[in-house]
Write a protein that holds these residues in place. Structure first.
Motif, PDB file in Angstrom:
ATOM      1  N   ASN A 272       0.798  -1.418  -0.052  1.00 15.29           N
ATOM      2  CA  ASN A 272       0.105   0.104   0.153  1.00 15.29           C
ATOM      3  C   ASN A 272       0.980   1.304  -0.087  1.00 15.29           C
TER       4      ASN A 272
ATOM      5  N   ARG B 280       0.344  -5.862   1.189  1.00 13.58           N
ATOM      6  CA  ARG B 280      -1.108  -6.196   1.074  1.00 13.58           C
ATOM      7  C   ARG B 280      -1.288  -7.422   0.128  1.00 13.58           C
TER       8      ARG B 280
ATOM      9  N   THR C  77      -3.253  -8.565   5.773  1.00 16.32           N
ATOM     10  CA  THR C  77      -3.369  -7.583   6.541  1.00 16.32           C
ATOM     11  C   THR C  77      -2.826  -7.901   7.800  1.00 16.32           C
ATOM     12  N   GLU C  78      -2.197  -6.718   8.436  1.00 15.08           N
ATOM     13  CA  GLU C  78      -1.536  -6.835   9.523  1.00 15.08           C
ATOM     14  C   GLU C  78      -2.578  -7.220  11.021  1.00 15.08           C
TER      15      GLU C  78
ATOM     16  N   SER D 121      -4.128 -12.549  -0.138  1.00 12.33           N
ATOM     17  CA  SER D 121      -4.317 -11.012   0.433  1.00 12.33           C
ATOM     18  C   SER D 121      -3.648 -11.032   1.751  1.00 12.33           C
TER      19      SER D 121
END
Length: 168
Positions: A80, A86, A121-122, A119
């Motif tokens: 990102n 991402r 995400t943290e 995909s």
């Protein structure tokens, strides 16, 4: 029209246990690796093949399956604006060959590869780790099935053709 007749007319055929040209197979893969465990289970599951892993039995086996390499990769394919990951691409590559103890190659060195996009995400790092493990297991199962199909399709070279010289 019955369903079975309709399916057989289109060429559909249920997967069957292969007819392997060998009864004993020496396999040099690590029996502790996930790929090795699954491949061994599938080979033994045919009920037609004895799988040996003791190096002293290698020269007595009908065929030798060499796993030349197994590589798992994670490649970042998307970030990102803040530079956070991402999207990842998961890759699994396996190289193998099949030969006789005499050195006759039945399957030249082949590389099979699978890849999946993930995909990321943290905030969901733990669930993404579990998803990643499931994707690797799925790719591994695909590759094991491809190896099994290739082993079932092996046609050993005709001994008479290889021993007799070509006539002019």
């Amino acid at each position: 029209m019955p369903v079975a007749a309709g399916l057989s007319a289109c060429g559909f055929q249920l997967r069957t246990v292969g007819d392997y040209p060998f009864k004993t197979l020496y396999a040099n893969f690590a029996i502790t690796s996930p790929l090795g465990v699954e491949l061994r289970r599938n080979l033994l599951g045919t009920g037609r093949i004895e799988v040996w892993s003791d190096p002293s039995q290698m020269l007595k086996a009908d065929a030798i399956l060499d796993i030349l390499g197994e590589e798992r990769q994670q490649v970042v394919v998307g970030i990102n604006a803040l530079g956070q990951v991402r999207e990842l691409q998961l890759r699994l590559r396996v190289r193998f060959r099949l030969r006789t103890p005499d050195g006759v190659t039945w399957i030249d060195a082949v590389e099979l590869a699978q890849q999946r996009d993930l995909s990321f995400t943290e905030t969901a790092a733990l669930s993404k780790e579990i998803e990643q493990a499931m994707m690797y297991r799925d790719m591994q199962t695909d590759i094991v099935q491809q190896i099994m199909r290739r082993l079932a399709m092996v046609k050993p070279p005709n001994k008479a053709a290889t021993l007799s010289p070509a006539k002019p």
